[in-house]
Design a protein around this motif. Structure first.
Motif, mmCIF file in Angstrom:
data_model
loop_
_atom_site.group_PDB
_atom_site.id
_atom_site.type_symbol
_atom_site.label_atom_id
_atom_site.label_comp_id
_atom_site.label_asym_id
_atom_site.label_seq_id
_atom_site.Cartn_x
_atom_site.Cartn_y
_atom_site.Cartn_z
ATOM 1 N N ALA A 1 0.798 -1.230 0.000
ATOM 2 C CA ALA A 1 0.000 0.000 0.000
ATOM 3 C C ALA A 1 0.825 1.272 0.000
ATOM 4 O O ALA A 1 0.906 1.968 0.989
ATOM 5 C CB ALA A 1 -0.941 0.020 1.207
ATOM 6 N N ALA B 1 0.873 4.399 -0.142
ATOM 7 C CA ALA B 1 -0.171 5.422 -0.175
ATOM 8 C C ALA B 1 0.376 6.755 -0.683
ATOM 9 O O ALA B 1 -0.030 7.247 -1.730
ATOM 10 C CB ALA B 1 -0.765 5.607 1.213
ATOM 11 N N GLY B 2 1.283 7.304 0.036
ATOM 12 C CA GLY B 2 1.767 8.614 -0.361
ATOM 13 C C GLY B 2 3.076 8.520 -1.124
ATOM 14 O O GLY B 2 4.013 9.239 -0.851
ATOM 15 N N VAL C 1 4.856 10.616 -6.826
ATOM 16 C CA VAL C 1 3.801 10.862 -7.795
ATOM 17 C C VAL C 1 4.432 11.324 -9.108
ATOM 18 O O VAL C 1 5.149 12.312 -9.148
ATOM 19 C CB VAL C 1 2.844 11.953 -7.275
ATOM 20 N N SER C 2 4.151 10.576 -10.135
ATOM 21 C CA SER C 2 4.703 10.980 -11.425
ATOM 22 C C SER C 2 3.852 12.107 -12.015
ATOM 23 O O SER C 2 2.790 12.439 -11.504
ATOM 24 C CB SER C 2 4.699 9.791 -12.384
ATOM 25 N N ARG D 1 1.833 12.173 -14.120
ATOM 26 C CA ARG D 1 0.889 11.440 -14.942
ATOM 27 C C ARG D 1 -0.241 12.341 -15.427
ATOM 28 O O ARG D 1 -0.493 13.409 -14.882
ATOM 29 C CB ARG D 1 0.306 10.285 -14.121
ATOM 30 N N ALA D 2 -0.931 11.832 -16.398
ATOM 31 C CA ALA D 2 -2.038 12.606 -16.947
ATOM 32 C C ALA D 2 -3.107 12.848 -15.882
ATOM 33 O O ALA D 2 -3.283 12.046 -14.975
ATOM 34 C CB ALA D 2 -2.652 11.859 -18.130
ATOM 35 N N GLN D 3 -3.827 13.928 -15.974
ATOM 36 C CA GLN D 3 -4.853 14.259 -15.011
ATOM 37 C C GLN D 3 -6.190 13.620 -15.354
ATOM 38 O O GLN D 3 -7.236 14.021 -14.858
ATOM 39 C CB GLN D 3 -5.008 15.774 -14.906
ATOM 40 N N GLY E 1 -6.745 0.359 -5.676
ATOM 41 C CA GLY E 1 -6.659 1.651 -6.336
ATOM 42 C C GLY E 1 -5.444 2.471 -5.952
ATOM 43 O O GLY E 1 -5.466 3.685 -6.036
ATOM 44 N N GLY E 2 -4.378 1.807 -5.509
ATOM 45 C CA GLY E 2 -3.163 2.543 -5.159
ATOM 46 C C GLY E 2 -2.587 3.271 -6.350
ATOM 47 O O GLY E 2 -2.923 2.975 -7.502
ATOM 48 N N LEU E 3 -1.721 4.222 -6.073
ATOM 49 C CA LEU E 3 -1.180 5.040 -7.161
ATOM 50 C C LEU E 3 -0.101 4.294 -7.938
ATOM 51 O O LEU E 3 0.109 4.556 -9.113
ATOM 52 C CB LEU E 3 -0.593 6.342 -6.593
ATOM 53 N N ARG F 1 -4.233 5.991 -14.976
ATOM 54 C CA ARG F 1 -4.309 5.239 -13.734
ATOM 55 C C ARG F 1 -5.534 4.333 -13.767
ATOM 56 O O ARG F 1 -6.606 4.720 -14.213
ATOM 57 C CB ARG F 1 -4.425 6.211 -12.578
#
Lengths: 266, 266
Positions: B14, B16-17, B20-21, B23-25, B106-108, B120
């Motif tokens: 997990a 969680a934080g 963060v790439s 990535r597209a929004q 649904g993890g990043l 994602r």
DNA sequence: TCAAAAGTGTTGTATTTACACCCATGG
DNA sequence: CCATGGGTGTAAATACAACACTTTTGA
């Protein structure tokens, strides 16, 4: 804890192959909702504690004016659990100690009044436990929002045409989940502060399970659990013999970051 | 059934934080995957039955060439469970008798090799049980697809750089779920045909739980369950005294259409 | 000293577990 | 007739539920 049969779990009626409207072919969108339980004394029930949860009043159609679970869309840059936490904070001001995924609801007729052109929504629902003390501060207190209020979990929306969407089914399922999970997992402590009397702990179990427990046997079961530690302090100010305060030292079965019921030891 | 402690459930790490790439929004998209269990004799383990599951080989990046759970996107006009069923049929040819939601992942960082511009994905995972006889026909038999094959559930992908995405974690969680659920719910019968000997049923429990059970006590526990009905027939052709065939008459704990563990009676 | 809740002891019953033993069949 | 798995009996250990009983405080 003893084995208790609560009857069959509430089953959403699950209209699987129901009538299909000429809805838009957009891909289903994702939302997060949360069922937040707190134990509050019920004025209508002799002051005995029962399960309550915060709901928000809908200000848009569909289901305008009716009560719904707090929730919102999932943004691109946050995990499912983070989204649940963020949304909870925004809508109710609560930061629960315990938060776990409940279920993903994705039936076709969740909105039971399907609007033309409305997009289908899949909701991933979380459930949470908060302490009554936290609960008081954030919602319905001073500065409280008129459109956020606490309701009894079992009867919310009863006289008002029900809850919005399929939220009544969701709450029933969450209720079933707390009640079964409190029997084998260490979640009761999330309703209480760091120290508590055995009577307070028993009250939690009795409120959630909906039946009374033998104080003598309850005490014994907990004393055989090494995670319950007696403190040197006693709760003063009662009308009778002051009870000893205890502390829970085991793993707080805390906030499962992923699937799984946290720890499962009895 | 006795209470067995299987240790802590497998917890996806997990992230969680995590980092963060850029990535597209785009909003996260929804996919359905399924963990399908069947009991098959393991040639490498004395022919004793163990849990197997079908996997599909990825023919695109990321994780090209590695094995993954069968799955696909959710279309606009089907419920989550229908999507799982449809996809299962398309990719493996299987139509399981038992199908239940497992968890929403649904993890990043589920794709651990995030491609630039890749969207994602949130996966709602189901788990299913099929009989060994059905399993033989559809995959890996005559006309079987090279890119669909059965693997041992506990070791799949071990020597090949692991399974694609976070599918190893998902399988571990599904394994934990079958093992705990077989203790209190009537799911073992989904591995067997309409009639079976008590030894066959015991073999199912032993394979799933991973330990041997006392035949005498096992028999007694089942005889005290009114849902097990003795037939007049016996299984001929064995090397010894022919055992009686039994039938399960209770609710087949069938395919929970919604949340809840199906029926819970023991 | 009385009421009420805290806390302890005891006993009967159901459940679990271990294991000795007989039964029936194919070879 | 014997090896092997099918099937039964029994007794110890454990867990659970019911409830009588003692202790300690505030009023």
């Amino acid at each position: 804890m003893s084995q208790i049969f609560f009857g069959a779990p509430p089953r959403p009626s699950a209209p699987a192959g129901a009538n299909v409207s000429e809805r838009a072919q957009l891909p289903p969108s994702l939302a997060i909702s949360t069922v937040i339980f707190a134990l509050k004394p019920d004025p209508l029930a002799n002051g005995a504690p029962t399960l309550w949860l915060p709901l928000v009043r809908r200000i848009k159609e569909p289901f305008r004016g009716q009560w719904a679970l707090p929730g919102g869309p999932l943004t691109a840059e946050e995990s499912l659990e983070d989204a649940a936490r963020r949304n909870l904070l925004e809508t109710t001001g609560l930061a629960p100690a315990y938060l776990e995924q409940l279920y993903a609801f994705g039936g076709l007729n969740r909105s039971s009044r399907p609007e033309r052109g409305s997009q289908r929504v899949v909701s991933i629902v979380y459930w949470a436990l908060v302490r009554a003390t936290e609960a008081q501060l954030s919602v319905g207190g001073a500065g409280g929002d008129e459109n956020v209020a606490w309701h009894r979990a079992d009867t919310a929306g009863a006289g008002e045409g029900g809850l919005a969407f399929d939220h009544r089914e969701i709450v029933d399922y969450a209720l079933w989940r707390v009640r079964t999970k409190i029997e084998y997992a260490q979640i009761a402590y999330h309703f209480l502060g760091p120290t508590f009397t055995l009577a307070q702990l028993r009250e939690v179990y009795e409120a959630v399970l909906g039946r009374s427990l033998d104080p003598a046997n309850f005490r014994r079961q907990l004393k055989s659990a090494p995670q319950i530690e007696a403190t040197d302090e006693f709760l003063e100010g009662g009308r009778h013999r002051p009870p000893r305060l205890y502390r829970y030292t085991g793993p707080l079965d805390a906030t499962p970051g992923g699937p799984g019921p946290g720890s499962t030891q009895s």
